[in-house]
Design a protein around this motif. Structure first.
Motif: not given
Lengths: 255, 129
Positions: B67, B70-71, B73
């Motif tokens: 997580w 994907v910060y 994006p």
């Protein structure tokens, strides 16, 4: 027939479409970054800028308030970039943060928060005065809008501002958030934004969650948790001070 | 298992936001008081506490690291739903207020960074005055 099926899939698997679309955007952005700026401008900065430009056109063509998300086929981006996953990812970046760095910068963060709210408020209130607003309610509402686009309407609603002034106040906050996202990577070298301590201070001064989250991502992802941690307290502090201290002070000054 | 990491992150998030909301109600403001920040502190201090007792399993860490990775994006997706059109059509007063606030705040960053960094020199100046 083809469009119908495509629409159906894209809409019912919105989040997945969001992953695909944002993935492609990231790929294009990093390609531009490598080939045209030799990596000097981060791919993430380009991607955020592309997102904002697309969002402008989304708003222009749909008349909605959520940028690209108002375009029917692209609603999945709304889930991916919505408050829930955004906050979840911001919190995840805190994993691996050095507690020492944080303790060292803690006090500066608190000072930055207070300064940040006053500086932005004074800027906004000053502009309101320059544009001919003289009543304390309007000046306070526009001033708090420059704090964040949430503090503005919260304050305005509490002290009874007109809807025209509220709209202006929200727009000022939006300009701030967007500008922080775009300008931070360019300004960072000049303001020494390259270590956890200055990131904590930056987060406290800017305060806008989306601005800080985007601006630091485009500058140096390692700084994200430090800035976002202080920024997390900014809007609440603004909502606390706006209808109280800031409004009373403004009324006292304007008579 | 990866889910342990994701669940730890989820618990920190929910607990932080819950406390933030509670503080907001207590002091009577319609906003979450630092919920995200409180959650981050839980993860930072809770994580290092757990790691001291028994290092987190790499798989567990992966559940959080995904997580975190994907910060960016997610932030791009967030940028794509800002009301840019609304901001720019707010007129010169709104644009100027926003720009000035950002400009002054940027200026304050080096000022405050220096302020705390050399407490000795600043106290000397105070004494001289």
């Amino acid at each position: 027939m083809i469009t119908q099926s495509l629409t159906k899939v894209l809409n019912s698997y919105g989040l997945i479409s969001g992953f695909a679309l944002i993935g492609v955007t990231m790929w294009i952005s990093y390609w531009i970054s490598n080939n045209f700026t030799k990596g000097r401008l981060h791919g993430s900065a380009i991607a955020i800028f592309l997102g904002l430009v697309l969002s402008y056109f989304g708003g222009l063509f749909t008349g909605g308030e959520k940028g690209l998300v108002d375009v029917p086929l692209l609603s999945g981006i709304g889930i991916l970039g919505g408050a829930m996953l955004r906050d979840f990812a911001i919190i995840a970046t805190a994993f691996g943060v050095h507690t020492d760095e944080l303790k060292k910068a803690g006090m500066s963060g608190v000072i930055a928060l207070i300064f940040g709210i006053f500086v932005s408020f004074i800027a906004g209130a000053g502009v309101a005065l320059a544009f001919g607003y003289t009543d304390a309610v309007s000046v306070t509402t526009i001033g708090t809008g420059a704090v964040t686009y949430i503090v503005g309407p919260v304050t305005g609603a509490a002290i009874g501002a007109s809807s025209e002034v509220m709209a202006l106040s929200i727009a000022a906050g939006l300009v701030k958030a967007i500008l922080v996202m775009i300008a931070t990577p360019f300004v960072a070298p000049y303001i020494g934004l390259n270590n956890p301590r200055s990131a904590v201070i930056f987060g406290g001064l800017m305060g806008t969650t989306s601005g800080v989250a985007g601006g630091l991502a485009a500058t140096d992802p390692k700084l994200v948790p430090y800035g976002c941690l202080t920024a997390a307290f900014y809007t609440a502090l603004g909502c606390l001070l706006g209808p109280s201290l800031l409004y009373f002070a403004t009324s006292a000054i304007l008579g | 298992m990866i889910i342990y990491g994701v669940a730890l992150l989820a618990l920190c998030t929910l607990l932080g936001l819950f406390l933030g909301d509670l503080f907001g109600v207590l002091i009577g403001i319609p906003a979450n008081v630092g919920g995200v920040g409180i959650a981050m502190l839980f993860l930072i201090f809770g994580g290092s506490y757990l790691a001291k007792k028994r290092p987190l399993h790499p798989k567990t860490e992966q559940g959080i690291e995904f997580w975190s990775a994907v910060y960016i994006p997610i932030v791009v997706a967030m940028a794509a739903q800002q009301n840019v059109y609304g901001a720019l059509s707010g007129g010169p007063a709104a644009i100027l207020a926003g720009v000035l606030a950002v400009f002054l705040s940027f200026l304050m960053v080096p000022v405050l960074t220096k302020l705390g960094q050399k407490p000795d020199t600043s106290s000397e100046i105070n004494e001289n005055q």
